[in-house]
Design a protein around this motif. Structure first.
Motif, PDB file in Angstrom:
ATOM      1  N   GLY A  77       0.813  -1.209   0.000  1.00  0.00           N
ATOM      2  CA  GLY A  77       0.000   0.000   0.000  1.00  0.00           C
ATOM      3  C   GLY A  77       0.846   1.260   0.000  1.00  0.00           C
ATOM      4  O   GLY A  77       2.052   1.218   0.218  1.00  0.00           O
ATOM      5  N   PRO A  78       0.221   2.403  -0.222  1.00  0.00           N
ATOM      6  CA  PRO A  78       0.965   3.666  -0.257  1.00  0.00           C
ATOM      7  C   PRO A  78       1.393   4.093   1.146  1.00  0.00           C
ATOM      8  O   PRO A  78       0.799   3.688   2.148  1.00  0.00           O
ATOM      9  N   GLU A 133      -0.804   9.017   0.790  1.00  0.00           N
ATOM     10  CA  GLU A 133      -2.235   8.752   0.607  1.00  0.00           C
ATOM     11  C   GLU A 133      -3.087   9.934   1.056  1.00  0.00           C
ATOM     12  O   GLU A 133      -4.024  10.335   0.369  1.00  0.00           O
ATOM     13  N   SER A 134      -2.762  10.515   2.206  1.00  0.00           N
ATOM     14  CA  SER A 134      -3.594  11.605   2.728  1.00  0.00           C
ATOM     15  C   SER A 134      -3.471  12.872   1.882  1.00  0.00           C
ATOM     16  O   SER A 134      -4.454  13.606   1.716  1.00  0.00           O
ATOM     17  N   GLY A 178      -4.578  11.604  -2.134  1.00  0.00           N
ATOM     18  CA  GLY A 178      -5.899  10.983  -2.249  1.00  0.00           C
ATOM     19  C   GLY A 178      -7.015  11.911  -2.710  1.00  0.00           C
ATOM     20  O   GLY A 178      -7.820  11.533  -3.564  1.00  0.00           O
ATOM     21  N   HIS A 199       3.340   3.044  -5.080  1.00  0.00           N
ATOM     22  CA  HIS A 199       2.600   4.293  -5.272  1.00  0.00           C
ATOM     23  C   HIS A 199       2.020   4.392  -6.675  1.00  0.00           C
ATOM     24  O   HIS A 199       0.895   4.871  -6.846  1.00  0.00           O
ATOM     25  N   TRP A 212      -1.118   2.301  -6.715  1.00  0.00           N
ATOM     26  CA  TRP A 212      -2.179   2.964  -5.955  1.00  0.00           C
ATOM     27  C   TRP A 212      -2.781   4.116  -6.752  1.00  0.00           C
ATOM     28  O   TRP A 212      -4.009   4.276  -6.806  1.00  0.00           O
ATOM     29  N   ARG A 229      -6.745   4.597  -8.834  1.00  0.00           N
ATOM     30  CA  ARG A 229      -7.605   5.757  -8.663  1.00  0.00           C
ATOM     31  C   ARG A 229      -7.796   6.538  -9.955  1.00  0.00           C
ATOM     32  O   ARG A 229      -8.294   7.655  -9.946  1.00  0.00           O
TER      33      ARG A 229
END
Length: 195
Positions: free
Chosen positions: A19-20, A25-26, A29, A46, A49, A53
């Motif tokens: 995962g990132p 992510e924050s 995202g 990354h 991920w 998206r």
């Protein structure tokens, strides 16, 4: 380190989680998807991920083995949208004003290479495009855990000032990152190319 050394590391075992990074992510995202470069992508966590998206991502790294691992993960998960490019980040380039995001996570190079690369990377951004650099802070050697132990290749707020001056900066600071072994100190640069 050289590409062959990283190839050996990646061939031995997976180096990082799939995962990132939580801070990546924050910050990223909430952004709408667009065109992105993941410099020194490694195994592509990354890049994958971002592609999940809806981003169109170029994952660039000098380790063919690391990128192969990422490509295998993408194929297994049915993730498209990542172009895997084996190249030295110091000589690789994107077209001027072609990217909405340049992500540089835990790339550590001696100066003046780091500053020159990051200043070029700002030029790859479209007006309003974002640069996110996250990496081990020089203070981590004495006051944090993990990471490279060579202060000359680590980041700091002062070392990133020549890059930050090209951006509208949201954040340029030392940040704390919890790890299983204690707290690591990282440097964060998060800004956008002026419009």
């Amino acid at each position: 380190m050289r590409a062959a050394e990283w190839d050996e590391r990646y061939a031995e075992r997976r180096q990082w989680s799939s995962g990132p990074n939580a801070l990546v992510e924050s910050l990223v995202g909430p952004l709408p998807p667009g065109d992105a470069v993941d410099l020194a992508a490694g195994e592509g966590r990354h890049a994958l991920w971002l592609a999940e998206r809806g981003w169109r991502v170029r994952a660039v790294d000098f380790s063919a083995v690391g990128l192969e691992r990422g490509q295998e993960q993408a194929e297994a998960a049915g993730v498209t949208g990542v172009a895997w490019e084996v190249a030295d980040v110091l000589t690789w380039s994107a077209a001027e004003a072609s990217q909405d995001l340049v992500l540089v996570a835990y790339l550590h190079l001696p100066e003046p290479g780091t500053t020159a690369l990051l200043r070029r990377a700002v030029g790859w951004l479209r007006p309003g495009g974002r640069l996110l650099l996250l990496g081990h802070d020089a203070d981590n050697v004495a006051h944090g855990v993990g990471g490279p132990q060579e202060p000359a290749i680590l980041h700091s707020v002062a070392r990133l000032a020549p890059v930050a001056e090209l951006l509208d900066v949201d954040r340029l600071e030392q940040v704390r990152r919890p790890t299983p072994d204690g707290v690591a100190l990282d440097t964060l640069l998060w800004g956008r190319r002026p419009g």
